[in-house]
Scaffold this motif. Structure first.
Motif, PDB file in Angstrom:
ATOM      1  N   SER A  39       7.765  39.141  34.487  1.00 32.24           N
ATOM      2  CA  SER A  39       6.761  38.285  33.846  1.00 32.24           C
ATOM      3  C   SER A  39       6.669  36.970  34.599  1.00 32.24           C
ATOM      4  O   SER A  39       7.431  36.712  35.526  1.00 32.24           O
ATOM      5  N   SER A  40       5.737  36.147  34.143  1.00 38.93           N
ATOM      6  CA  SER A  40       5.713  34.779  34.654  1.00 38.93           C
ATOM      7  C   SER A  40       6.778  33.983  33.895  1.00 38.93           C
ATOM      8  O   SER A  40       7.185  34.374  32.797  1.00 38.93           O
ATOM      9  N   PHE A  41       7.192  32.895  34.471  1.00 40.42           N
ATOM     10  CA  PHE A  41       8.051  31.955  33.768  1.00 40.42           C
ATOM     11  C   PHE A  41       7.224  30.754  33.327  1.00 40.42           C
ATOM     12  O   PHE A  41       7.463  30.164  32.290  1.00 40.42           O
ATOM     13  N   TRP A  42       6.235  30.404  34.168  1.00 34.98           N
ATOM     14  CA  TRP A  42       5.497  29.154  34.001  1.00 34.98           C
ATOM     15  C   TRP A  42       4.049  29.428  33.623  1.00 34.98           C
ATOM     16  O   TRP A  42       3.563  30.550  33.786  1.00 34.98           O
ATOM     17  N   GLY A  43       3.387  28.398  33.106  1.00 32.82           N
ATOM     18  CA  GLY A  43       1.977  28.532  32.769  1.00 32.82           C
ATOM     19  C   GLY A  43       1.376  27.190  32.409  1.00 32.82           C
ATOM     20  O   GLY A  43       1.992  26.134  32.570  1.00 32.82           O
ATOM     21  N   GLU A  44       0.158  27.262  31.894  1.00 35.41           N
ATOM     22  CA  GLU A  44      -0.606  26.061  31.566  1.00 35.41           C
ATOM     23  C   GLU A  44       0.062  25.214  30.484  1.00 35.41           C
ATOM     24  O   GLU A  44       0.092  23.985  30.573  1.00 35.41           O
ATOM     25  N   LEU A  45       0.617  25.874  29.450  1.00 35.22           N
ATOM     26  CA  LEU A  45       1.208  25.101  28.347  1.00 35.22           C
ATOM     27  C   LEU A  45       2.456  24.360  28.809  1.00 35.22           C
ATOM     28  O   LEU A  45       2.663  23.193  28.468  1.00 35.22           O
ATOM     29  N   LEU A  46       3.280  25.045  29.593  1.00 37.01           N
ATOM     30  CA  LEU A  46       4.477  24.375  30.119  1.00 37.01           C
ATOM     31  C   LEU A  46       4.090  23.244  31.068  1.00 37.01           C
ATOM     32  O   LEU A  46       4.730  22.189  31.086  1.00 37.01           O
ATOM     33  N   SER A  47       3.026  23.444  31.844  1.00 39.62           N
ATOM     34  CA  SER A  47       2.553  22.364  32.721  1.00 39.62           C
ATOM     35  C   SER A  47       2.119  21.169  31.891  1.00 39.62           C
ATOM     36  O   SER A  47       2.414  20.015  32.229  1.00 39.62           O
ATOM     37  N   THR A  48       1.435  21.456  30.786  1.00 39.25           N
ATOM     38  CA  THR A  48       0.945  20.377  29.916  1.00 39.25           C
ATOM     39  C   THR A  48       2.109  19.560  29.358  1.00 39.25           C
ATOM     40  O   THR A  48       2.100  18.329  29.403  1.00 39.25           O
ATOM     41  N   VAL A  49       3.131  20.247  28.853  1.00 35.53           N
ATOM     42  CA  VAL A  49       4.265  19.510  28.281  1.00 35.53           C
ATOM     43  C   VAL A  49       5.046  18.799  29.391  1.00 35.53           C
ATOM     44  O   VAL A  49       5.520  17.671  29.204  1.00 35.53           O
TER      45      VAL A  49
ATOM     46  N   PHE B  37       7.793  33.408  38.926  1.00 33.87           N
ATOM     47  CA  PHE B  37       6.330  33.504  38.875  1.00 33.87           C
ATOM     48  C   PHE B  37       5.695  32.550  37.869  1.00 33.87           C
ATOM     49  O   PHE B  37       6.330  32.099  36.920  1.00 33.87           O
ATOM     50  N   THR B  38       4.409  32.301  38.096  1.00 31.32           N
ATOM     51  CA  THR B  38       3.585  31.570  37.131  1.00 31.32           C
ATOM     52  C   THR B  38       2.390  32.417  36.763  1.00 31.32           C
ATOM     53  O   THR B  38       2.110  33.439  37.381  1.00 31.32           O
ATOM     54  N   ARG B  39       1.674  31.990  35.737  1.00 26.73           N
ATOM     55  CA  ARG B  39       0.342  32.507  35.435  1.00 26.73           C
ATOM     56  C   ARG B  39      -0.518  31.301  35.093  1.00 26.73           C
ATOM     57  O   ARG B  39      -0.077  30.169  35.258  1.00 26.73           O
ATOM     58  N   ASP B  40      -1.736  31.520  34.637  1.00 25.31           N
ATOM     59  CA  ASP B  40      -2.650  30.409  34.296  1.00 25.31           C
ATOM     60  C   ASP B  40      -2.921  29.514  35.516  1.00 25.31           C
ATOM     61  O   ASP B  40      -3.081  28.292  35.379  1.00 25.31           O
ATOM     62  N   SER B  41      -3.011  30.106  36.679  1.00 26.57           N
ATOM     63  CA  SER B  41      -3.149  29.297  37.907  1.00 26.57           C
ATOM     64  C   SER B  41      -4.350  28.360  37.867  1.00 26.57           C
ATOM     65  O   SER B  41      -4.216  27.187  38.230  1.00 26.57           O
ATOM     66  N   ARG B  42      -5.497  28.892  37.457  1.00 23.04           N
ATOM     67  CA  ARG B  42      -6.697  28.044  37.491  1.00 23.04           C
ATOM     68  C   ARG B  42      -6.552  26.813  36.590  1.00 23.04           C
ATOM     69  O   ARG B  42      -6.757  25.693  37.058  1.00 23.04           O
ATOM     70  N   PRO B  43      -6.163  26.977  35.307  1.00 23.64           N
ATOM     71  CA  PRO B  43      -5.990  25.765  34.498  1.00 23.64           C
ATOM     72  C   PRO B  43      -4.903  24.829  35.033  1.00 23.64           C
ATOM     73  O   PRO B  43      -5.015  23.608  34.883  1.00 23.64           O
ATOM     74  N   ILE B  44      -3.875  25.378  35.659  1.00 25.23           N
ATOM     75  CA  ILE B  44      -2.833  24.502  36.226  1.00 25.23           C
ATOM     76  C   ILE B  44      -3.425  23.669  37.368  1.00 25.23           C
ATOM     77  O   ILE B  44      -3.166  22.472  37.475  1.00 25.23           O
ATOM     78  N   ILE B  45      -4.259  24.304  38.181  1.00 26.33           N
ATOM     79  CA  ILE B  45      -4.913  23.555  39.266  1.00 26.33           C
ATOM     80  C   ILE B  45      -5.809  22.472  38.659  1.00 26.33           C
ATOM     81  O   ILE B  45      -5.813  21.327  39.115  1.00 26.33           O
ATOM     82  N   GLU B  46      -6.519  22.843  37.591  1.00 25.75           N
ATOM     83  CA  GLU B  46      -7.394  21.851  36.946  1.00 25.75           C
ATOM     84  C   GLU B  46      -6.583  20.701  36.337  1.00 25.75           C
ATOM     85  O   GLU B  46      -7.028  19.558  36.319  1.00 25.75           O
ATOM     86  N   LEU B  47      -5.383  20.995  35.855  1.00 27.87           N
ATOM     87  CA  LEU B  47      -4.512  19.936  35.329  1.00 27.87           C
ATOM     88  C   LEU B  47      -4.005  19.027  36.450  1.00 27.87           C
ATOM     89  O   LEU B  47      -3.569  17.910  36.207  1.00 27.87           O
TER      90      LEU B  47
END
Ligand SMILES: O=C([O-])CC(=O)C(=O)O
Ligand SMILES: [Mg+2]
Length: 137
Positions: free
Chosen positions: A11-21, A35-45
């Motif tokens: 699975s991924s470990f990281w994502g948009e919500l973890l980036s946000t916090v 691994f990560t997921r939510d790449s596009r929103p992470i880039i936007e963040l």
């Protein structure tokens, strides 16, 4: 922040919500041997996220945080709390705490030499002559 998932590929470990916090808590970047997921929103963040890959699955029931601020192996490199980690498009460098000053000094010398070399190249100096003069690599 620097993380390892100890070779897990489920699975991924990281994502948009973890980036946000992470942003809210003052983190400036994450490096993950995993691994990560939510790449596009992470880039936007605009949160610099360096990973060894991507996975669409979330981490729930697949990965758990088991410890923090402990030595880890990330990409076959030992990392200790307090080490300096520089991550960029080209790769990631870990500088042990005990060598920070020395590495910083040498890195600044190199940047200075490259800056001078670049100026000479812009003025028409050949690359061989510039390398001989500045030995910047
Ligand atoms: O897979 C996870 O747990 C991470 C995730 O999607 C997020 O932080 O948004
Ligand atoms: Mg998510």
């Amino acid at each position: 922040m620097i993380v390892t998932t100890n070779g897990s590929t489920n699975s991924s470990f990281w994502g948009e919500l973890l980036s946000t916090v992470a942003i809210e808590k003052g983190s400036r970047s994450v490096v993950i041997d995993g691994f990560t997921r939510d790449s596009r929103p992470i880039i936007e963040l605009g949160f610099p996220t360096f990973t060894s890959g991507f996975h669409p699955y979330d981490s729930k029931g697949r990965l758990d945080v088991i410890d923090y601020k402990v030595p880890i192996e990330c990409g076959r490199v030992k990392v200790h709390n307090g080490d300096l980690v520089f991550a960029y498009f080209d790769g990631i460098v870990v500088i042990p705490q005990a060598h920070r000053e020395e590495v910083f000094e040498k890195a600044l010398q190199k940047v200075e030499a490259e800056n001078k070399m670049r100026e000479e190249l812009k003025k028409g100096m050949g690359i061989i002559e510039a390398h001989k003069k500045y030995d910047a690599l």
